[in-house]
Design a protein around this motif. Structure first.
Motif, PDB file in Angstrom:
ATOM      1  N   GLU A  90       0.615  -1.246  -0.013  1.00  0.00           N
ATOM      2  CA  GLU A  90       0.080  -0.073  -0.101  1.00  0.00           C
ATOM      3  C   GLU A  90       0.855   1.189  -0.081  1.00  0.00           C
ATOM      4  N   HIS A  91       0.243   2.403   0.377  1.00  0.00           N
ATOM      5  CA  HIS A  91       1.011   3.659   0.130  1.00  0.00           C
ATOM      6  C   HIS A  91       1.038   4.517   1.424  1.00  0.00           C
ATOM      7  N   ILE A  92       1.973   5.211   1.676  1.00  0.00           N
ATOM      8  CA  ILE A  92       2.214   6.149   2.675  1.00  0.00           C
ATOM      9  C   ILE A  92       1.526   7.418   2.228  1.00  0.00           C
ATOM     10  N   ALA A  93       0.191   7.492   2.444  1.00  0.00           N
ATOM     11  CA  ALA A  93      -0.602   8.381   1.758  1.00  0.00           C
ATOM     12  C   ALA A  93      -2.058   8.476   2.449  1.00  0.00           C
ATOM     13  N   PHE A  94      -2.675   9.945   2.183  1.00  0.00           N
ATOM     14  CA  PHE A  94      -3.896   9.877   2.772  1.00  0.00           C
ATOM     15  C   PHE A  94      -4.852  10.085   1.555  1.00  0.00           C
ATOM     16  N   VAL A  95      -5.894   9.635   1.408  1.00  0.00           N
ATOM     17  CA  VAL A  95      -6.880   9.603   0.227  1.00  0.00           C
ATOM     18  C   VAL A  95      -8.206  10.310   0.382  1.00  0.00           C
ATOM     19  N   ARG A  96      -8.673  10.433   1.751  1.00  0.00           N
ATOM     20  CA  ARG A  96      -9.881  11.164   2.183  1.00  0.00           C
ATOM     21  C   ARG A  96      -9.738  11.833   3.386  1.00  0.00           C
ATOM     22  N   ALA A 141       3.969  -4.165   2.898  1.00  0.00           N
ATOM     23  CA  ALA A 141       5.086  -3.198   2.486  1.00  0.00           C
ATOM     24  C   ALA A 141       4.225  -1.753   2.273  1.00  0.00           C
ATOM     25  N   VAL A 142       5.019  -0.542   2.557  1.00  0.00           N
ATOM     26  CA  VAL A 142       4.334   0.628   2.098  1.00  0.00           C
ATOM     27  C   VAL A 142       5.127   1.448   1.516  1.00  0.00           C
ATOM     28  N   ARG A 172       7.695  -3.319   6.081  1.00  0.00           N
ATOM     29  CA  ARG A 172       8.613  -3.425   5.069  1.00  0.00           C
ATOM     30  C   ARG A 172       8.348  -2.173   4.103  1.00  0.00           C
ATOM     31  N   LEU A 173       9.454  -1.852   3.346  1.00  0.00           N
ATOM     32  CA  LEU A 173       9.148  -0.552   2.291  1.00  0.00           C
ATOM     33  C   LEU A 173       9.196  -0.880   0.841  1.00  0.00           C
ATOM     34  N   ILE A 203      13.529  -2.941   2.752  1.00  0.00           N
ATOM     35  CA  ILE A 203      13.242  -2.959   1.535  1.00  0.00           C
ATOM     36  C   ILE A 203      12.629  -4.297   0.866  1.00  0.00           C
ATOM     37  N   ALA A 204      11.383  -4.095   0.411  1.00  0.00           N
ATOM     38  CA  ALA A 204      10.667  -5.422   0.029  1.00  0.00           C
ATOM     39  C   ALA A 204      10.897  -5.578  -1.507  1.00  0.00           C
TER      40      ALA A 204
END
Length: 457
Positions: A90-96, A141-142, A172-173, A203-204
């Motif tokens: 997934e991501h290190i982010a906000f979407v809402r 992993a993000v 993991r990254l 790191i993945a």
């Protein structure tokens, strides 16, 4: 950590080409585009050949102020099980943003937005990742994301933020070197410094992608060839660690298969160059050998870079005030981006405008894919009509709902101008907006046509 090898992003548009590509060890599929009970035949054939398939999520919003939605986590876990994946990302982010924490309407970004590198945001992110880790059947992993704008008052560099995140959670990254290049152009951040600060043992795998620069701003499009600066960052990374896997991303404007294969070869070349640089740095000079022979103390060898990360210590739960502070900040930013509210203090107004336009274009592109009939019905007027709609109508649900709302609003406003297109759009909207598909039986269709004639009189 499992060695993945060389991979490519699986997309329906290039599915056949991916199956025929030589040297593909694994693929990555967007999790939300895969239905567990109806996996695409191409993915099934790849799995039968022993090709690893990893689901890549885009909608969890782990960097948001709210805790991860249980339904989204369950859906992601189902895709992991269906694909037999050893890992999920997934991501290190906000979407809402918005909702109960701010007593305001929930807003959807329709894209990945950066998390402020602050202690509050890190505490919330760590807790959200632990919740996700507990709900998912395989390691998580993000990914670091590309950003067009920077938050004011950040307390850490990207490398420091990622290091502490991995240290506190054991996550993991997924390192995207194209995003490091994007942040270099857009935010003045040094990719080499970020790599030097990373916990490379976590790191993945690595993403590589292309983009384009317009008016001094780098847009991470995934629709252009991988540029030389991105390959140079990959070489730098490979000189520090041998990543378990490297994957080429391409989401649009797909070239001929031969060109994709050429990009994969360039990626392999960048890796080989980095490994050679690493090997050369380990060869001691003639002078160093002489000093060691004379009995000089030896430098302890560097630890193996691909060793598994240590088990993280238990982390305290983030406080409710931290979540609320983050919620208010993210809602103010997202509202300025999609609803035209005032720009929060400290943000670059010009960059925020660039980001707002990019979100609108992204939203129009995705709606066109989710509802391909709309561009066909509206023709060249689709994009300007949708962008005008998006400017005053923030997205509050998914893209399918967005497509229906756009069509409904356009009809209410008397559009489109062409009478034939208006009838076709109305039929399309009626077919999809009801609780069940409209009947196609001749008698029912005749009754509908008769009612329309009577209403016009």
């Amino acid at each position: 950590m499992e060695r993945l090898g060389t991979g490519i992003g699986w997309r329906p548009e290039i599915a056949d080409a991916v199956e025929r590509m030589p040297g593909i060890d694994w693929v990555e599929a967007v999790a939300e585009n895969v239905c567990p009970g109806h996996l695409p035949d191409s993915l099934l054939r790849l799995r039968e050949r022993g090709v690893t398939v990893i689901p890549h999520g885009v909608s969890l919003g782990l960097g948001g102020a709210d805790r991860p939605d249980e339904g989204r986590l369950t859906a992601l876990a189902e895709r992991v099980e269906a694909l037999g994946a050893p890992l999920v990302t997934e991501h290190i982010a906000f979407v809402r943003a918005g909702g109960p924490l701010t007593a305001s309407p929930l807003l959807e970004a329709g894209h990945l937005l950066p998390v402020p590198r602050t202690r509050d945001a890190l505490d919330v992110l760590c807790e959200n990742i632990r919740i996700a880790q507990d709900a998912l059947p395989v390691p998580l992993a993000v990914e670091n994301i590309a950003a067009l704008l920077a938050w004011p008052g950040e307390e850490m560099t990207e490398g420091q933020f990622l290091y502490e995140l991995a240290d506190r959670t054991g996550v993991r990254l997924l390192i995207d070197v194209a995003n490091l290049h994007t942040n270099h152009v857009n935010r003045g951040e040094d990719p080499a410094k970020a790599l030097a600060e990373l916990p490379v043992e976590a790191i993945a795998y690595v993403h590589v992608a292309g983009g384009i620069e317009r008016d001094g701003v780098w847009h991470d499009t995934h629709a252009h060839p991988v540029p030389a600066p991105v390959l140079a960052i990959l070489t730098d990374l490979a000189s520090r660690v041998s990543p378990p896997g490297v994957l080429l991303e391409r989401d649009d404007n797909f070239p001929e298969p031969a060109l994709l294969e050429r990009e994969l070869e360039a990626i392999q070349g960048a890796l080989t160059k980095g490994w050679a640089r690493s090997a050369a740095s380990r060869v001691p000079s003639r002078e160093a050998k002489a000093i060691r022979a004379a009995g000089s103390p030896k430098t302890a060898p560097a630890p193996e870079a691909t060793a598994a990360p240590r088990t993280p210590p238990a982390a305290p739960q983030s406080s409710a005030p931290a979540r609320q502070r983050l919620a208010l900040a993210q809602t103010a930013l997202l509202s300025a981006l999609v609803a035209g509210t005032p720009v929060p203090d400290g943000f670059d107004r010009i960059r925020l405008g660039v980001q707002a336009r990019a979100l609108g274009v992204k939203r129009a592109d995705v709606v066109a894919k989710v509802a391909p009939e709309l561009p066909l019905i509206l023709g060249e007027s689709y994009r300007p009509a949708f962008l005008a709609y998006a400017h005053s109508h923030p997205m509050t649900s998914g893209y399918r709902r967005d497509a229906l709302d756009f069509a409904g609003q356009l009809l209410l406003s008397g559009g489109p101008e062409d009478a034939g297109a208006r009838r076709e759009l109305r039929e399309w909207w009626l077919e999809r907006s009801g609780p069940a598909p409209r009947s196609t039986r001749p008698a029912v269709r005749l009754a509908r046509a008769t009612r329309r004639v009577l209403l016009r009189r």
